[in-house]
Design a protein around this motif. Sequence first.
Motif, mmCIF file in Angstrom:
data_model
loop_
_atom_site.group_PDB
_atom_site.id
_atom_site.type_symbol
_atom_site.label_atom_id
_atom_site.label_comp_id
_atom_site.label_asym_id
_atom_site.label_seq_id
_atom_site.Cartn_x
_atom_site.Cartn_y
_atom_site.Cartn_z
ATOM 1 N N LEU A 136 -1.889 -29.415 -0.537
ATOM 2 C CA LEU A 136 -1.765 -29.575 -1.987
ATOM 3 C C LEU A 136 -0.380 -29.162 -2.482
ATOM 4 N N LEU A 137 0.156 -28.115 -1.916
ATOM 5 C CA LEU A 137 1.469 -27.640 -2.348
ATOM 6 C C LEU A 137 2.602 -28.408 -1.690
ATOM 7 N N GLY A 138 2.277 -29.170 -0.657
ATOM 8 C CA GLY A 138 3.319 -29.921 0.052
ATOM 9 C C GLY A 138 4.270 -29.012 0.798
ATOM 10 N N SER A 139 3.802 -27.863 1.164
ATOM 11 C CA SER A 139 4.652 -26.875 1.809
ATOM 12 C C SER A 139 5.014 -27.285 3.232
ATOM 13 N N ILE A 140 6.267 -27.099 3.577
ATOM 14 C CA ILE A 140 6.683 -27.388 4.952
ATOM 15 C C ILE A 140 6.492 -26.168 5.848
ATOM 16 N N TRP A 141 6.148 -25.014 5.264
ATOM 17 C CA TRP A 141 5.967 -23.807 6.064
ATOM 18 C C TRP A 141 4.510 -23.522 6.388
ATOM 19 N N ILE A 142 3.615 -24.243 5.751
ATOM 20 C CA ILE A 142 2.185 -24.011 5.987
ATOM 21 C C ILE A 142 1.649 -25.136 6.859
ATOM 22 N N SER A 143 0.998 -24.766 7.956
ATOM 23 C CA SER A 143 0.434 -25.788 8.836
ATOM 24 C C SER A 143 -1.063 -25.559 8.994
ATOM 25 N N GLY A 144 -1.727 -26.537 9.593
ATOM 26 C CA GLY A 144 -3.152 -26.425 9.877
ATOM 27 C C GLY A 144 -3.374 -25.587 11.120
ATOM 28 N N ARG A 145 -4.603 -25.619 11.620
ATOM 29 C CA ARG A 145 -4.943 -24.830 12.803
ATOM 30 C C ARG A 145 -5.111 -25.740 14.019
ATOM 31 N N SER A 146 -4.940 -25.151 15.186
ATOM 32 C CA SER A 146 -5.145 -25.888 16.433
ATOM 33 C C SER A 146 -6.627 -26.215 16.595
ATOM 34 N N ALA A 147 -6.905 -27.311 17.284
ATOM 35 C CA ALA A 147 -8.277 -27.655 17.647
ATOM 36 C C ALA A 147 -8.639 -26.835 18.873
ATOM 37 N N ILE A 148 -9.804 -26.221 18.850
ATOM 38 C CA ILE A 148 -10.224 -25.384 19.977
ATOM 39 C C ILE A 148 -11.665 -25.712 20.335
ATOM 40 N N MET A 149 -11.895 -25.975 21.627
ATOM 41 C CA MET A 149 -13.238 -26.183 22.179
ATOM 42 C C MET A 149 -13.508 -24.969 23.067
ATOM 43 N N THR A 150 -14.627 -24.294 22.832
ATOM 44 C CA THR A 150 -14.908 -23.066 23.567
ATOM 45 C C THR A 150 -16.136 -23.209 24.470
ATOM 46 N N PRO A 151 -16.198 -22.401 25.539
ATOM 47 C CA PRO A 151 -17.409 -22.388 26.364
ATOM 48 C C PRO A 151 -18.612 -22.069 25.478
ATOM 49 N N GLY A 152 -19.695 -22.786 25.686
ATOM 50 C CA GLY A 152 -20.884 -22.630 24.863
ATOM 51 C C GLY A 152 -21.024 -23.753 23.847
ATOM 52 N N GLN A 153 -19.905 -24.411 23.522
ATOM 53 C CA GLN A 153 -19.973 -25.567 22.620
ATOM 54 C C GLN A 153 -20.524 -26.734 23.425
ATOM 55 N N ILE A 154 -21.586 -27.342 22.944
ATOM 56 C CA ILE A 154 -22.233 -28.418 23.707
ATOM 57 C C ILE A 154 -21.736 -29.774 23.235
ATOM 58 N N VAL A 155 -21.336 -30.584 24.203
ATOM 59 C CA VAL A 155 -20.887 -31.952 23.952
ATOM 60 C C VAL A 155 -21.687 -32.882 24.853
ATOM 61 N N ASN A 156 -21.774 -34.143 24.465
ATOM 62 C CA ASN A 156 -22.573 -35.097 25.233
ATOM 63 C C ASN A 156 -21.720 -36.190 25.845
ATOM 64 N N ALA A 157 -22.103 -36.598 27.033
ATOM 65 C CA ALA A 157 -21.520 -37.754 27.709
ATOM 66 C C ALA A 157 -22.688 -38.600 28.198
ATOM 67 N N MET A 158 -22.376 -39.797 28.647
ATOM 68 C CA MET A 158 -23.435 -40.673 29.167
ATOM 69 C C MET A 158 -23.077 -41.124 30.570
ATOM 70 N N VAL A 159 -24.112 -41.313 31.376
ATOM 71 C CA VAL A 159 -23.902 -41.854 32.717
ATOM 72 C C VAL A 159 -23.436 -43.300 32.530
ATOM 73 N N ALA A 160 -22.334 -43.660 33.199
ATOM 74 C CA ALA A 160 -21.699 -44.965 32.992
ATOM 75 C C ALA A 160 -22.388 -46.091 33.768
ATOM 76 N N GLU A 161 -22.924 -45.791 34.943
ATOM 77 C CA GLU A 161 -23.591 -46.817 35.734
ATOM 78 C C GLU A 161 -24.703 -46.220 36.566
ATOM 79 N N ASN A 162 -25.704 -47.021 36.891
ATOM 80 C CA ASN A 162 -26.800 -46.548 37.735
ATOM 81 C C ASN A 162 -26.228 -45.972 39.014
ATOM 82 N N THR A 163 -26.670 -44.758 39.349
ATOM 83 C CA THR A 163 -26.149 -44.081 40.538
ATOM 84 C C THR A 163 -27.286 -43.349 41.246
ATOM 85 N N VAL A 164 -27.373 -43.524 42.550
ATOM 86 C CA VAL A 164 -28.364 -42.787 43.346
ATOM 87 C C VAL A 164 -27.748 -41.469 43.792
ATOM 88 N N VAL A 165 -28.450 -40.367 43.502
ATOM 89 C CA VAL A 165 -27.966 -39.046 43.896
ATOM 90 C C VAL A 165 -28.939 -38.376 44.849
#
Length: 165
Positions: A136-165
């Motif tokens: 809002l102030l257009g300040s060049i000295w104020i920045s945002g925060r880094s993105a951080i992913m921490t252990p315990g944060q759950i994210v999802n992925a999908m199996v890409a192809e049928n695979t026998v394990v």
Amino acid sequence: MIHIVRAGLGAAALCLASASLAQAVGTSAMASTAPVMVRAGTMVAMTPMAEIASSKVKVGDSFEFTVVNDVVENGVVAVPRGAKALGMIKWKTGKAIGGKSGKFEIEFKQLTVNGKVVPLSGVHRQEGKGNTVGALLGSIWISGRSAIMTPGQIVNAMVAENTVV
């Protein structure tokens, strides 16, 4: 006296039946050494093994994830909790002036089960918190925060192809 014996036998039979039912319900998903098909599109919940921060990563960096829940196929554990997965930084921006936050995308590549590689698909985007006052102030000295992913944060992925394990 006969009624007491019958009641005792009836109670014992009821306890035995209840224990058998509880055992059957408790063992609905069993680990197996027989090959199992993990189907394409199966969701896998994971968490990073270490902190991932936009301020410290670069495109192409790889990070290890751990599966947080058993993946069950036809009543058999196909992917056990604790299995290792791999993700790679696909895109990133650093925090910037004017309150812009850091961001990154991690693309999930593969999962390893019993020495076999299961290809994964999916991308997770992590964003840091912006600084709206700086914006809002257009300040060049104020920045945002880094993105951080921490252990315990759950994210999802999908199996890409049928695979026998």
